[in-house]
Structures are given as structure tokens and as C-alpha cells.
Design a protein around this motif. Structure first.
Motif, PDB file in Angstrom:
ATOM      1  N   GLN A 159      59.712   7.547  82.972  1.00 32.39           N
ATOM      2  CA  GLN A 159      59.682   8.406  81.534  1.00 32.39           C
ATOM      3  C   GLN A 159      59.596   7.220  80.286  1.00 32.39           C
ATOM      4  N   ALA A 160      60.437   6.230  80.269  1.00 35.37           N
ATOM      5  CA  ALA A 160      60.324   5.297  79.383  1.00 35.37           C
ATOM      6  C   ALA A 160      58.737   4.422  78.937  1.00 35.37           C
ATOM      7  N   GLN A 174      54.549  14.408  82.917  1.00 36.64           N
ATOM      8  CA  GLN A 174      55.605  14.932  82.195  1.00 36.64           C
ATOM      9  C   GLN A 174      55.072  16.499  81.525  1.00 36.64           C
ATOM     10  N   MET A 175      55.442  17.413  81.965  1.00 36.87           N
ATOM     11  CA  MET A 175      54.811  18.554  81.550  1.00 36.87           C
ATOM     12  C   MET A 175      55.221  18.853  80.204  1.00 36.87           C
ATOM     13  N   GLN A 231      66.114  16.565  83.365  1.00 34.69           N
ATOM     14  CA  GLN A 231      64.998  15.404  83.398  1.00 34.69           C
ATOM     15  C   GLN A 231      63.601  15.919  83.319  1.00 34.69           C
ATOM     16  N   GLY A 232      63.756  17.149  82.850  1.00 36.86           N
ATOM     17  CA  GLY A 232      62.363  17.792  82.630  1.00 36.86           C
ATOM     18  C   GLY A 232      61.418  18.158  83.890  1.00 36.86           C
ATOM     19  N   CYS A 233      60.134  18.529  83.646  1.00 34.98           N
ATOM     20  CA  CYS A 233      59.087  19.277  84.388  1.00 34.98           C
ATOM     21  C   CYS A 233      58.182  18.056  84.880  1.00 34.98           C
TER      22      CYS A 233
END
Length: 318
Positions: free
Chosen positions: A191-192, A142-143, A106-108
Motif C-alpha cells: 500500500q505504501a 486498492q478499491m 486495511q481497505g478493500c
């Protein structure tokens, strides 16, 4: 609707980071590993000292990894073994290559100590105070491969008021952990709704240099008061009195009717040491003489009043 607990890798180094790590340790989430910078020499003996993040991680029984870089094939391969859902980064101090950013499912996420896109870069707290901003805050981002350029997931603001960098960091350290846990509780939803940064609204918060803390008495008292607050606790504003370098820890800007030249001591009493500036006057309330600790101006004057007689001129220190 909350999600299941996440497998988290954490990356951070100073005390500000450690307070966020503590929130994660106490949460439902599973901390797989902690990354922090290599131990640094510190103190008079120059012995190696662990970062606050390392000390906390070890006390919590979490694996600590301290690569000098995350760009090597070995470091990337090791990072992949964690099988993390998310990487949380808080003032880590090392650049993350795209090969690392692409690994977590789910990313950084980065906890950034400003209201993006206002201040990107290494010193957002100090630059916000120095610039005279009324508010700042925390942004969960969100990086991506840029420097603090990624989509913003959540923000929370606070007033700057008369904060120094030290006290403002403490305030932000109360805000950041709670906001981070709120985002992690339903990460896909945040995130959405992510908001793209407007590059036209950004400033770069350059790393602070010691030379910037030298007081130029030709500047306005308002500018100098903000600088004193911005550079407390590091590198601390300073001025010269003959061969002495004096650190100024706290000061108050005031209007002035004095005809003395900038840098001249107008008065020195229990209220402080008042110095003429290019515009207005600066009343120094806490200062530090060489070889001594920081003291209220009244205490310094009790012992060294002769140094600050009216008309004495403080200089721009080299």
C-alpha cells in the motif's frame, strides 16, 4: 517482513473467483465470511444453482452471505459485524458502496484480470483479445468508489498469444492467487508503494452482448479470428447458412487470393472450412451445428459435407 494473519472477508461468484478463494482457504489467513451472488436458475429445469464460490465456501465450513445488494442499511450493518481487516473482491458482480469500502481496517482489494489502467470494466479478458493486445495480466488494486480506478498495488503479466478467453482465463487464474497471497503477506508495504492509475491510458471493457458475436464476413480475417477467440466460451461467434445458425468455436486467419465474395466458402476439407472475408480468409476448424455438440470441421464434413460446397455463402445472422 510479513504481517500477522489477516481477518478476511471474500466476495466473488464464478470459478475464477473460487480459485482465488481456494488459495485463501489454504493460507494462514482467517476467512470470516464469503459473499457471493444469490443462487441463479440454470439448466433445462431452471433449478437454482449455487455459484462455484458458494460451493467451495460451504465445503470449507465458511459462512456464506448472499444479499441481492450491499447498499441497504441492513447489508451494511451486517458487514460491519465481521470486523474484517480486509475485503478481497474477485469478480463478485455487485457494486460496493462507499459505506462498505470504508469498513475493513486495511481497505478493500480487487483482483482484476487486466494490466490496469488498460482495461477497466466487466470484460477485460475478452476485450484484450478482441483488440489484439500482445499481453495482459493481473492487477491487485486498492478499491475506491470508481470503476476499477483505485491505486495499483501489484501487477503480473502474461502473453496472450493464441489464447481464447477460456484458456486465457485459466492462465490468469494461475497467476492471480499467488500474486494475491504475495500482497497480503505484507499489505502495508504494498500500500505504501501504490501506483496511481493514469486515466489517459484506460479503455472501458464493456460487457459482452450476444449480438456482437454475429460474424460479419465483410470484416478482415484477422479481426474475425480475434473475435472467435474473444467470444469463446461465451457467447460464441455464429453465422447463418440458410435457416441454420452455426457456431464457430475455433478458426485461423489466412491470406487469400480468392475472388469470391465475402462469406463464400472457398474450400472444405480435412484442414477446415475456408471462408472468404473482406480481407483474407478464415479457416474454421471447430464448429457446431444446431442441436449438435462442437466438433472438428473434419467430423462435421464427414456427415454434412453437402452444406459447405465451394461457393456456398454464409450470411451475417440476425
Amino acid at each position: 517482513m510479513s504481517n500477522a494473519p489477516l481477518r478476511i472477508v471474500f466476495a466473488g461468484t464464478p470459478e475464477f473467483s473460487a480459485l482465488h478463494l481456494r488459495a485463501l482457504v489454504d493460507s494462514e489467513h482467517q476467512l470470516i465470511a464469503v459473499y457471493t451472488q444469490p443462487d441463479r436458475a440454470a439448466g433445462r429445469g431452471k433449478s437454482l444453482r449455487a455459484s462455484p464460490v458458494k460451493a467451495l465456501a460451504l465445503s470449507a465450513g465458511i459462512d456464506v452471505i448472499q444479499p441481492p445488494s450491499l447498499k441497504t442499511p441492513e447489508a451494511i450493518a451486517q458487514f460491519k459485524t465481521h470486523q474484517a481487516d480486509v475485503l478481497v473482491v474477485v469478480a463478485y458482480g455487485l457494486i460496493l458502496p462507499q459505506a462498505i469500502l470504508d469498513v475493513p481496517r486495511q481497505g478493500c482489494l480487487n483482483v482484476h484480470a487486466s494490466l490496469l489502467p488498460r482495461w477497466r470494466g466487466a470484460a477485460p479478458i475478452q476485450r484484450a483479445i478482441e483488440a489484439g493486445d500482445a499481453t495482459t495480466g493481473i492487477t491487485i488494486m486498492q478499491m475506491d468508489a470508481g470503476l476499477d480506478t483505485g491505486p495499483m498495488l501489484a501487477k503480473r503479466s502474461c502473453a496472450i498469444g493464441q489464447h481464447s478467453s477460456a484458456t486465457l482465463q485459466d492462465e490468469l487464474a494461475l497467476i492471480g492467487p499467488d500474486l494475491l497471497l504475495e500482497v497480503l503477506a505484507d499489505l502495508p508495504a504494498f500500500q505504501a508503494r501504490a501506483e496511481t492509475q493514469d486515466d489517459d491510458l484506460t479503455c472501458y471493457a464493456e460487457k459482452i452482448s450476444k449480438a456482437e458475436a454475429a460474424i460479419d464476413w465483410e470484416r478482415s480475417a484477422d479481426d474475425l479470428e480475434r473475435a472467435v477467440r474473444a467470444f469463446n466460451p461465451f457467447p460464441v461467434c455464429f453465422t447463418a447458412l440458410g435457416d441454420l445458425r452455426i457456431k464457430v468455436w475455433q478458426a485461423v486467419a489466412e491470406p487469400s487470393r480468392s475472388a469470391l465474395a465475402p462469406g463464400s466458402v472457398i474450400s472444405a476439407d480435412n484442414n477446415g472450412i475456408t471462408v472468404r472475408c473482406g480481407q483474407g480468409q478464415l479457416r474454421i476448424t471447430v464448429l457446431q451445428l444446431p442441436g449438435a455438440r462442437a466438433l472438428a470441421a473434419q467430423e462435421v464434413l464427414n456427415a454434412k459435407r453437402e452444406l459447405f460446397s465451394a461457393g456456398t455463402v454464409l450470411m451475417h445472422a440476425p
